[in-house]
Motif scaffolding. Structure first.
Motif, PDB file in Angstrom:
ATOM      1  N   GLU A  89       0.831  -1.208   0.000  1.00  0.00           N
ATOM      2  CA  GLU A  89       0.000   0.000   0.000  1.00  0.00           C
ATOM      3  C   GLU A  89       0.864   1.257   0.000  1.00  0.00           C
ATOM      4  O   GLU A  89       0.522   2.264  -0.629  1.00  0.00           O
ATOM      5  CB  GLU A  89      -0.944   0.005   1.203  1.00  0.00           C
ATOM      6  N   ILE A  90       1.974   1.202   0.720  1.00  0.00           N
ATOM      7  CA  ILE A  90       2.898   2.339   0.737  1.00  0.00           C
ATOM      8  C   ILE A  90       3.463   2.573  -0.659  1.00  0.00           C
ATOM      9  O   ILE A  90       3.523   3.712  -1.139  1.00  0.00           O
ATOM     10  CB  ILE A  90       4.040   2.089   1.747  1.00  0.00           C
ATOM     11  N   LEU A  91       3.865   1.501  -1.319  1.00  0.00           N
ATOM     12  CA  LEU A  91       4.397   1.613  -2.675  1.00  0.00           C
ATOM     13  C   LEU A  91       3.363   2.200  -3.634  1.00  0.00           C
ATOM     14  O   LEU A  91       3.677   3.088  -4.435  1.00  0.00           O
ATOM     15  CB  LEU A  91       4.841   0.239  -3.185  1.00  0.00           C
ATOM     16  N   ASP A  92       2.131   1.698  -3.547  1.00  0.00           N
ATOM     17  CA  ASP A  92       1.068   2.211  -4.417  1.00  0.00           C
ATOM     18  C   ASP A  92       0.861   3.705  -4.192  1.00  0.00           C
ATOM     19  O   ASP A  92       0.687   4.479  -5.146  1.00  0.00           O
ATOM     20  CB  ASP A  92      -0.245   1.466  -4.145  1.00  0.00           C
ATOM     21  N   ASP A  93       0.891   4.116  -2.929  1.00  0.00           N
ATOM     22  CA  ASP A  93       0.665   5.522  -2.592  1.00  0.00           C
ATOM     23  C   ASP A  93       1.816   6.397  -3.070  1.00  0.00           C
ATOM     24  O   ASP A  93       1.599   7.484  -3.631  1.00  0.00           O
ATOM     25  CB  ASP A  93       0.483   5.667  -1.086  1.00  0.00           C
ATOM     26  N   VAL A  94       3.051   5.956  -2.850  1.00  0.00           N
ATOM     27  CA  VAL A  94       4.223   6.720  -3.289  1.00  0.00           C
ATOM     28  C   VAL A  94       4.219   6.849  -4.813  1.00  0.00           C
ATOM     29  O   VAL A  94       4.475   7.929  -5.360  1.00  0.00           O
ATOM     30  CB  VAL A  94       5.526   6.062  -2.793  1.00  0.00           C
ATOM     31  N   ALA A  95       3.922   5.747  -5.508  1.00  0.00           N
ATOM     32  CA  ALA A  95       3.865   5.785  -6.970  1.00  0.00           C
ATOM     33  C   ALA A  95       2.791   6.758  -7.448  1.00  0.00           C
ATOM     34  O   ALA A  95       3.019   7.542  -8.382  1.00  0.00           O
ATOM     35  CB  ALA A  95       3.600   4.386  -7.523  1.00  0.00           C
ATOM     36  N   ASP A  96       1.635   6.731  -6.815  1.00  0.00           N
ATOM     37  CA  ASP A  96       0.555   7.640  -7.191  1.00  0.00           C
ATOM     38  C   ASP A  96       0.958   9.092  -6.949  1.00  0.00           C
ATOM     39  O   ASP A  96       0.716   9.966  -7.783  1.00  0.00           O
ATOM     40  CB  ASP A  96      -0.708   7.298  -6.398  1.00  0.00           C
ATOM     41  N   HIS A  97       1.589   9.348  -5.803  1.00  0.00           N
ATOM     42  CA  HIS A  97       1.998  10.714  -5.462  1.00  0.00           C
ATOM     43  C   HIS A  97       3.042  11.244  -6.438  1.00  0.00           C
ATOM     44  O   HIS A  97       3.052  12.432  -6.771  1.00  0.00           O
ATOM     45  CB  HIS A  97       2.539  10.746  -4.038  1.00  0.00           C
ATOM     46  N   MET A  98       3.919  10.331  -6.904  1.00  0.00           N
ATOM     47  CA  MET A  98       4.979  10.731  -7.820  1.00  0.00           C
ATOM     48  C   MET A  98       4.550  10.604  -9.287  1.00  0.00           C
ATOM     49  O   MET A  98       5.357  10.797 -10.186  1.00  0.00           O
ATOM     50  CB  MET A  98       6.235   9.889  -7.566  1.00  0.00           C
ATOM     51  N   LYS A  99       3.252  10.260  -9.486  1.00  0.00           N
ATOM     52  CA  LYS A  99       2.686  10.113 -10.827  1.00  0.00           C
ATOM     53  C   LYS A  99       3.439   9.074 -11.656  1.00  0.00           C
ATOM     54  O   LYS A  99       3.721   9.266 -12.855  1.00  0.00           O
ATOM     55  CB  LYS A  99       2.647  11.463 -11.540  1.00  0.00           C
ATOM     56  N   VAL A 100       3.774   7.956 -10.995  1.00  0.00           N
ATOM     57  CA  VAL A 100       4.429   6.838 -11.651  1.00  0.00           C
ATOM     58  C   VAL A 100       3.358   5.810 -12.014  1.00  0.00           C
ATOM     59  O   VAL A 100       2.609   5.354 -11.144  1.00  0.00           O
ATOM     60  CB  VAL A 100       5.481   6.187 -10.719  1.00  0.00           C
ATOM     61  N   LYS A 101       3.278   5.465 -13.272  1.00  0.00           N
ATOM     62  CA  LYS A 101       2.260   4.526 -13.729  1.00  0.00           C
ATOM     63  C   LYS A 101       2.638   3.104 -13.350  1.00  0.00           C
ATOM     64  O   LYS A 101       3.722   2.630 -13.688  1.00  0.00           O
ATOM     65  CB  LYS A 101       2.073   4.621 -15.245  1.00  0.00           C
ATOM     66  N   ILE A 102       1.745   2.416 -12.649  1.00  0.00           N
ATOM     67  CA  ILE A 102       1.981   1.029 -12.265  1.00  0.00           C
ATOM     68  C   ILE A 102       0.763   0.192 -12.633  1.00  0.00           C
ATOM     69  O   ILE A 102      -0.314   0.728 -12.896  1.00  0.00           O
ATOM     70  CB  ILE A 102       2.285   0.894 -10.759  1.00  0.00           C
ATOM     71  N   GLU A 103       0.945  -1.113 -12.619  1.00  0.00           N
ATOM     72  CA  GLU A 103      -0.135  -2.048 -12.910  1.00  0.00           C
ATOM     73  C   GLU A 103      -0.457  -2.851 -11.652  1.00  0.00           C
ATOM     74  O   GLU A 103       0.408  -3.053 -10.792  1.00  0.00           O
ATOM     75  CB  GLU A 103       0.279  -3.007 -14.033  1.00  0.00           C
ATOM     76  N   LYS A 104      -1.697  -3.302 -11.546  1.00  0.00           N
ATOM     77  CA  LYS A 104      -2.098  -4.099 -10.387  1.00  0.00           C
ATOM     78  C   LYS A 104      -1.300  -5.387 -10.281  1.00  0.00           C
ATOM     79  O   LYS A 104      -1.120  -5.935  -9.190  1.00  0.00           O
ATOM     80  CB  LYS A 104      -3.595  -4.404 -10.453  1.00  0.00           C
ATOM     81  N   THR A 105      -0.834  -5.872 -11.417  1.00  0.00           N
ATOM     82  CA  THR A 105      -0.077  -7.123 -11.427  1.00  0.00           C
ATOM     83  C   THR A 105       1.403  -6.925 -11.111  1.00  0.00           C
ATOM     84  O   THR A 105       2.149  -7.901 -10.983  1.00  0.00           O
ATOM     85  CB  THR A 105      -0.200  -7.801 -12.805  1.00  0.00           C
ATOM     86  N   ASP A 106       1.866  -5.662 -10.997  1.00  0.00           N
ATOM     87  CA  ASP A 106       3.268  -5.396 -10.685  1.00  0.00           C
ATOM     88  C   ASP A 106       3.632  -5.938  -9.311  1.00  0.00           C
ATOM     89  O   ASP A 106       2.868  -5.801  -8.349  1.00  0.00           O
ATOM     90  CB  ASP A 106       3.553  -3.895 -10.716  1.00  0.00           C
ATOM     91  N   SER A 107       4.803  -6.516  -9.211  1.00  0.00           N
ATOM     92  CA  SER A 107       5.318  -6.941  -7.908  1.00  0.00           C
ATOM     93  C   SER A 107       5.865  -5.738  -7.162  1.00  0.00           C
ATOM     94  O   SER A 107       6.037  -4.650  -7.737  1.00  0.00           O
ATOM     95  CB  SER A 107       6.431  -7.971  -8.102  1.00  0.00           C
ATOM     96  N   ALA A 108       6.165  -5.920  -5.882  1.00  0.00           N
ATOM     97  CA  ALA A 108       6.770  -4.841  -5.095  1.00  0.00           C
ATOM     98  C   ALA A 108       8.079  -4.399  -5.734  1.00  0.00           C
ATOM     99  O   ALA A 108       8.363  -3.204  -5.836  1.00  0.00           O
ATOM    100  CB  ALA A 108       7.003  -5.304  -3.664  1.00  0.00           C
ATOM    101  N   GLU A 109       8.869  -5.341  -6.188  1.00  0.00           N
ATOM    102  CA  GLU A 109      10.148  -5.004  -6.819  1.00  0.00           C
ATOM    103  C   GLU A 109       9.946  -4.186  -8.086  1.00  0.00           C
ATOM    104  O   GLU A 109      10.663  -3.208  -8.330  1.00  0.00           O
ATOM    105  CB  GLU A 109      10.919  -6.280  -7.156  1.00  0.00           C
ATOM    106  N   GLN A 110       8.977  -4.547  -8.905  1.00  0.00           N
ATOM    107  CA  GLN A 110       8.724  -3.808 -10.142  1.00  0.00           C
ATOM    108  C   GLN A 110       8.290  -2.373  -9.861  1.00  0.00           C
ATOM    109  O   GLN A 110       8.712  -1.438 -10.554  1.00  0.00           O
ATOM    110  CB  GLN A 110       7.667  -4.539 -10.971  1.00  0.00           C
ATOM    111  N   ILE A 111       7.454  -2.190  -8.833  1.00  0.00           N
ATOM    112  CA  ILE A 111       7.029  -0.827  -8.481  1.00  0.00           C
ATOM    113  C   ILE A 111       8.215  -0.028  -7.973  1.00  0.00           C
ATOM    114  O   ILE A 111       8.390   1.149  -8.328  1.00  0.00           O
ATOM    115  CB  ILE A 111       5.903  -0.853  -7.433  1.00  0.00           C
ATOM    116  N   GLU A 112       9.053  -0.638  -7.148  1.00  0.00           N
ATOM    117  CA  GLU A 112      10.256   0.049  -6.658  1.00  0.00           C
ATOM    118  C   GLU A 112      11.129   0.500  -7.818  1.00  0.00           C
ATOM    119  O   GLU A 112      11.615   1.643  -7.836  1.00  0.00           O
ATOM    120  CB  GLU A 112      11.052  -0.893  -5.749  1.00  0.00           C
ATOM    121  N   LEU A 113      11.327  -0.364  -8.792  1.00  0.00           N
ATOM    122  CA  LEU A 113      12.179  -0.018  -9.930  1.00  0.00           C
ATOM    123  C   LEU A 113      11.569   1.111 -10.753  1.00  0.00           C
ATOM    124  O   LEU A 113      12.293   1.990 -11.245  1.00  0.00           O
ATOM    125  CB  LEU A 113      12.414  -1.247 -10.810  1.00  0.00           C
TER     126      LEU A 113
END
Length: 271
Positions: A89-113
């Protein structure tokens, strides 16, 4: 033992396996180098700082896990929420705040990258053309030497595929963030030649961090903890995957395990 969310494996496994020096950086992000934060209890701040000074953070990693989860809860709902959320949830929120496009199927590592890539791309905007080309070359072991939309797309594909380039990116960004925010970088003395090879790209990213923080509007108290912690945890995850640190035997520049020639001096790998 601190009361944290025990099913949060994306966070727990990395924190519990981390080295003391890497946990010390997490501790400084949480406590603002022991200067204190409004939402952090004084007793907890003192405990974390004591564990850091005594080099016992690894033995008390549950406290760091709990605080990362709780600061994540603060940023997602409100500053004084005071209850934790799982790292995803933290990763999803940080990505959203930074306007980084992610997918629901992304792993934690993929979102971090993807978050690290967003910082790197913003950093490249602060670089001169020759620095941008050097960044691409060193980050990919000379496989990408140009700069432009096509090169950025190739870089993203290379990073998201995992491997040594991902580790170099994570190390460069995490070192720049730590140096800028807490006044010291990562403990990377285990391979001085490797870090000399990264020095040319670490500098420009470091100079750009202040501008990056402004661009991503990271002024709120909770994001000043969660974003740096995500960057550091991303580095720790990539570090855990790397067992060797290849470098050029002639000039010390960083090289990927499958790289045949040094991108800096042209020497053949293994010579």
């Amino acid at each position: 033992m601190a009361n944290y969310i025990t099913t949060d494996h994306d966070l727990i496994k990395i924190i519990q396996a981390a080295e003391e020096s890497d946990l010390a950086i997490i501790a400084d992000f949480i406590t603002d180098r022991n200067n204190g934060r409004i939402s952090l209890d004084t007793t907890i701040r003192t405990q974390i700082d004591t564990f850091k000074r005594c080099a016992t953070l690894k033995n008390n990693s549950d406290l760091l896990i709990k605080e990362v989860q709780e600061f994540g809860g603060n940023s997602i709902v409100n500053f004084f929420r005071g209850s934790g959320v799982v790292y995803r949830e933290i990763l999803d929120d940080v990505a959203d705040h930074m306007k980084v496009k992610i997918e629901k199927t992304d792993s934690a590592e993929q979102i971090e990258l993807k978050i690290l890539l967003a910082v790197a791309v913003k950093g490249m905007e602060q670089m001169k053309p020759e620095e941008q080309k050097s960044f691409f070359s060193k980050l990919t072991g000379g496989k990408i030497v140009g700069f432009g939309p096509g090169a950025i797309a190739a870089l993203q594909a290379s990073i998201l595929a995992g491997g040594f380039s991902s580790y170099i990116l994570a190390t460069t960004v995490a070192n720049a963030v730590a140096t800028t925010l807490i006044g010291r970088g990562l403990a990377l003395g285990v391979n001085a030649a490797f870090m000399r090879g990264l020095a040319g790209i670490a500098g420009p990213i470091g100079w750009a961090i202040t501008a990056i923080w402004t661009a991503f509007d990271l002024a709120s108290p909770a994001y000043r903890v969660t974003v740096p912690c995500v960057v550091q945890i991303a580095y720790m995850r990539q570090k855990a995957k790397v067992t060797e640190f290849p470098s050029c035997s002639q000039c010390g520049s960083a090289m990927t395990p499958d790289q045949k020639f040094c991108a800096e001096c042209g020497a053949k790998s293994g010579v």
